[in-house]
Design a protein around this motif. Structure first.
Motif, PDB file in Angstrom:
ATOM      1  N   MET A 183       0.919  -1.234   0.177  1.00 54.70           N
ATOM      2  CA  MET A 183      -0.067   0.218   0.097  1.00 54.70           C
ATOM      3  C   MET A 183       0.934   1.178  -0.215  1.00 54.70           C
ATOM      4  SD  MET A 183       0.873  -0.983   3.373  1.00 54.70           S
ATOM      5  CE  MET A 183      -0.941  -2.091   2.940  1.00 54.70           C
ATOM      6  N   ILE A 184       0.245   2.689  -0.528  1.00 53.35           N
ATOM      7  CA  ILE A 184       0.604   3.509  -0.508  1.00 53.35           C
ATOM      8  C   ILE A 184       0.583   4.874   1.075  1.00 53.35           C
ATOM      9  CG2 ILE A 184       1.960   5.510  -1.745  1.00 53.35           C
ATOM     10  CD1 ILE A 184       0.843   3.837  -4.114  1.00 53.35           C
ATOM     11  N   PRO A 185       0.897   4.844   2.070  1.00 49.15           N
ATOM     12  CA  PRO A 185       0.630   5.175   3.209  1.00 49.15           C
ATOM     13  C   PRO A 185       0.809   7.242   2.954  1.00 49.15           C
ATOM     14  CG  PRO A 185       2.754   4.460   2.897  1.00 49.15           C
ATOM     15  CD  PRO A 185       2.787   3.926   2.192  1.00 49.15           C
ATOM     16  N   LEU A 186       0.060   7.938   2.817  1.00 54.26           N
ATOM     17  CA  LEU A 186       0.074   9.357   2.698  1.00 54.26           C
ATOM     18  C   LEU A 186       0.442  10.132   4.107  1.00 54.26           C
ATOM     19  CD1 LEU A 186      -2.531   9.480   0.300  1.00 54.26           C
ATOM     20  CD2 LEU A 186      -0.822   9.199  -0.512  1.00 54.26           C
ATOM     21  N   CYS A 187       0.205  11.805   4.221  1.00 60.03           N
ATOM     22  CA  CYS A 187       0.757  11.589   5.134  1.00 60.03           C
ATOM     23  C   CYS A 187      -0.393  11.920   6.259  1.00 60.03           C
ATOM     24  CB  CYS A 187       0.534  13.451   5.213  1.00 60.03           C
ATOM     25  SG  CYS A 187       1.053  14.259   5.926  1.00 60.03           S
ATOM     26  N   PRO A 188      -0.176  11.318   7.220  1.00 57.71           N
ATOM     27  CA  PRO A 188      -1.015  11.655   8.967  1.00 57.71           C
ATOM     28  C   PRO A 188      -1.950  12.457   9.346  1.00 57.71           C
ATOM     29  CG  PRO A 188       0.928  10.644   9.114  1.00 57.71           C
ATOM     30  CD  PRO A 188       0.983  11.246   7.919  1.00 57.71           C
ATOM     31  N   GLU A 189      -2.577  12.514   9.744  1.00 60.24           N
ATOM     32  CA  GLU A 189      -3.215  13.879  10.590  1.00 60.24           C
ATOM     33  C   GLU A 189      -4.056  13.219  11.901  1.00 60.24           C
ATOM     34  OE1 GLU A 189      -4.520  17.230  10.893  1.00 60.24           O
ATOM     35  OE2 GLU A 189      -4.037  16.353   8.399  1.00 60.24           O
ATOM     36  N   ILE A 190      -3.254  14.130  12.669  1.00 57.92           N
ATOM     37  CA  ILE A 190      -2.822  13.809  14.663  1.00 57.92           C
ATOM     38  C   ILE A 190      -3.928  14.554  14.966  1.00 57.92           C
ATOM     39  CG2 ILE A 190      -1.271  14.149  16.489  1.00 57.92           C
ATOM     40  CD1 ILE A 190       0.377  12.291  14.773  1.00 57.92           C
ATOM     41  N   GLU A 203     -12.283  11.938  15.794  1.00 54.49           N
ATOM     42  CA  GLU A 203     -11.564  11.058  14.476  1.00 54.49           C
ATOM     43  C   GLU A 203     -12.270  12.375  13.215  1.00 54.49           C
ATOM     44  OE1 GLU A 203     -12.017   7.456  12.365  1.00 54.49           O
ATOM     45  OE2 GLU A 203     -11.645   7.249  14.619  1.00 54.49           O
ATOM     46  N   ARG A 204     -12.966  12.209  13.438  1.00 55.33           N
ATOM     47  CA  ARG A 204     -14.520  12.974  12.072  1.00 55.33           C
ATOM     48  C   ARG A 204     -13.463  14.240  12.248  1.00 55.33           C
ATOM     49  NH1 ARG A 204     -20.780  13.533  12.139  1.00 55.33           N
ATOM     50  NH2 ARG A 204     -20.390  11.217  12.618  1.00 55.33           N
ATOM     51  N   ASN A 205     -13.075  14.673  13.031  1.00 52.41           N
ATOM     52  CA  ASN A 205     -12.853  16.421  12.127  1.00 52.41           C
ATOM     53  C   ASN A 205     -11.465  16.400  11.756  1.00 52.41           C
ATOM     54  OD1 ASN A 205     -14.366  18.423  12.816  1.00 52.41           O
ATOM     55  ND2 ASN A 205     -14.088  17.758  15.553  1.00 52.41           N
ATOM     56  N   ALA A 206     -10.543  15.274  12.229  1.00 55.04           N
ATOM     57  CA  ALA A 206      -9.336  15.052  11.611  1.00 55.04           C
ATOM     58  C   ALA A 206      -9.642  14.390  10.458  1.00 55.04           C
ATOM     59  CB  ALA A 206      -8.866  14.193  12.478  1.00 55.04           C
ATOM     60  N   VAL A 207     -10.947  13.600   9.926  1.00 58.62           N
ATOM     61  CA  VAL A 207     -10.362  13.086   8.886  1.00 58.62           C
ATOM     62  C   VAL A 207     -11.071  14.637   7.732  1.00 58.62           C
ATOM     63  CG1 VAL A 207     -12.283  12.199   7.131  1.00 58.62           C
ATOM     64  CG2 VAL A 207     -11.407  10.950   9.525  1.00 58.62           C
TER      65      VAL A 207
END
Length: 447
Positions: A183-190, A203-207
């Motif tokens: 898989m190709i991981p992308l930049c995470p959101e903390i 989690e909803r706001n971070a998504v």
């Protein structure tokens, strides 16, 4: 004493792709780190680029802790400096102090830098799903929890007894395909406690933040967001539409009573498409599908119309049959519904192939490398994910890496051998290291 190693002439040379091998990708990381302005004025002993590269090297080599990496730094820094392109390597204490004030958003461009060669090299084209776009799996996960240690970024949970637990979470994203293990991981959101507010992040706001940034980074790429049933709500679907994302979202009867009642009525009225497909390998197994088009999401949002797909496996050996339901805006037909099901079920890859690998196969995602007072833990998460991205690109595109990796049953044993050879031989490149693994294996087989 180290033995000097050069490429073994009697091992067939494996042609490497120009920008899609370890040494080229390390150079890409180094170049990206050098573009980040150092937050410290005047002359410094360790540049920010060297410090970032040191932390990246720690995750790249899968050292289990900062202390372990620091010991290797003191014992033998030559290969670290040569292969990872560092002039100096800071101690563990200095690394934490230097990286803590760094804004993790400054690391975001490096994910795009590593992603770009995959586009140029036509690698991504192989991962297009149903001719609609790229499956983008999203999910949240925790990576730190303690009742004693905490930082200003920590979220808080209070039990009924009043005990407070501090924890950190992130939303991960990865491009996947049911036909590829990689898989190709992308930049995470903390997911962190936001500055200037007492309200907890979620989690909803971070998504939503992640999707907005992802669309800014890749304005023209077609993505199909693949999420669990928590995401199948009207506000989120409207966000997806606004940002130009297609979607596959899980649904559960307990959360979508109106939708499931509508589907049952459609089945009773003969308005559903139902079909059974035999398994190509096992005669006793059948794959059963039910498709209902233009179904309302729920009673309060009947303007949002979706395609409902239900799947269950008829297998006499299973006491409880597998059963899944999704909503989507993709064009699902009897001809492609099996393919759709495989893609929808590939959502587990974000948990098993990404988070499980990071936590249990050498990356130490659950280990506390340092909380800091500002951004340290988040910087470490981004650097760890960059190391994981480089490894996945190699697994997908580098035949030499794949040949070396096949010598070992598990990722953990492979990286143990990588570290053994990295700190045991004089090397100029990772290409040489992988050849030493192949040579060592050949000698074992012929001895």
């Amino acid at each position: 004493m180290k033995a000097s190693i050069r490429q073994a002439a009697h091992i067939e040379q494996i042609r490497l792709r120009k920008d899609l091998n370890a040494d080229a990708l390390f150079a890409t990381m180094r170049s990206g780190f050098e573009k980040i302005k150092d937050h410290r004025p005047g002359q410094v002993k360790h540049t920010l680029a060297d410090t970032l590269m040191s932390a990246f090297a720690m995750f790249s080599l899968k050292d289990p802790s900062l202390l372990a990496f620091d010991c290797r730094r003191l014992d033998d820094p030559d290969n670290l400096k040569t292969i990872y392109g560092m002039a100096t390597i800071p101690s563990d204490t200095s690394m934490r102090e230097i990286l803590d004030p760094v804004d993790p958003t400054l690391l975001r461009p490096l994910f795009k830098d590593a992603f770009r060669p995959l586009q140029r090299g036509k690698v991504l084209e192989k991962m297009v799903f149903m001719e609609e776009g790229y499956l983008l799996n999203l999910d949240g996960t925790g990576y730190f929890s303690s009742s004693k240690l905490y930082s200003p970024a920590c979220l808080e949970k209070k039990s009924r007894s009043g005990k407070i637990t501090y924890h950190l979470q992130a939303v991960g994203a990865a491009v996947v395909h049911p036909g590829f293990r990689e898989m190709i991981p992308l930049c995470p959101e903390i997911i962190r406690k936001q500055d200037g507010t007492t309200k907890q992040d979620c989690e909803r706001n971070a998504v939503r933040r992640m999707l907005v940034k992802l669309r800014q980074d890749h304005p023209h790429l077609k993505f199909i967001v693949n999420e669990d049933s928590l995401a199948s709500n009207a506000p989120h679907i409207r966000d997806l539409r606004e940002l130009g994302f297609r979607y596959i979202l899980g649904v559960k009867e307990g959360d979508h009573k109106f939708l499931f009642e509508y589907v049952d009525q459609a089945v009773e009225d003969g308005q559903a498409v139902e079909l059974v497909l035999p398994d190509t390998k096992k005669e006793e197994i059948s794959h059963c599908f039910r498709i209902v088009y233009h179904a309302p999401l729920n009673k309060g949002n009947q303007d949002i119309r979706v395609t409902f797909v239900e799947y269950w496996e008829d297998n006499p050996k299973r006491k409880k049959p597998l059963r899944f339901s999704w909503i989507t805006d993709l064009s699902v037909t009897p001809d492609n519904v099996y393919q759709f099901m495989r893609g929808a079920r590939a959502r587990w890859k974000i948990e098993n192939e990404t988070f499980n690998t990071l936590k249990n196969q050498g990356y130490q995602f659950g280990h506390n490398f340092g909380l800091g007072k500002q951004h340290l833990s988040e910087v470490f998460v981004h650097l760890m994910m960059l190391a994981f991205l480089v490894d996945q690109i190699q697994q997908l595109c580098c035949p030499l890496f794949k040949a070396a990796r096949k010598l070992y049953r598990t990722n953990r044993s492979f990286w143990e051998k990588v570290r053994y050879h990295f700190y045991g031989y004089v090397l100029k490149t990772m290409e040489e290291l992988y050849y030493t693994l192949l040579l060592a294996r050949r000698r074992n087989l012929t001895s």
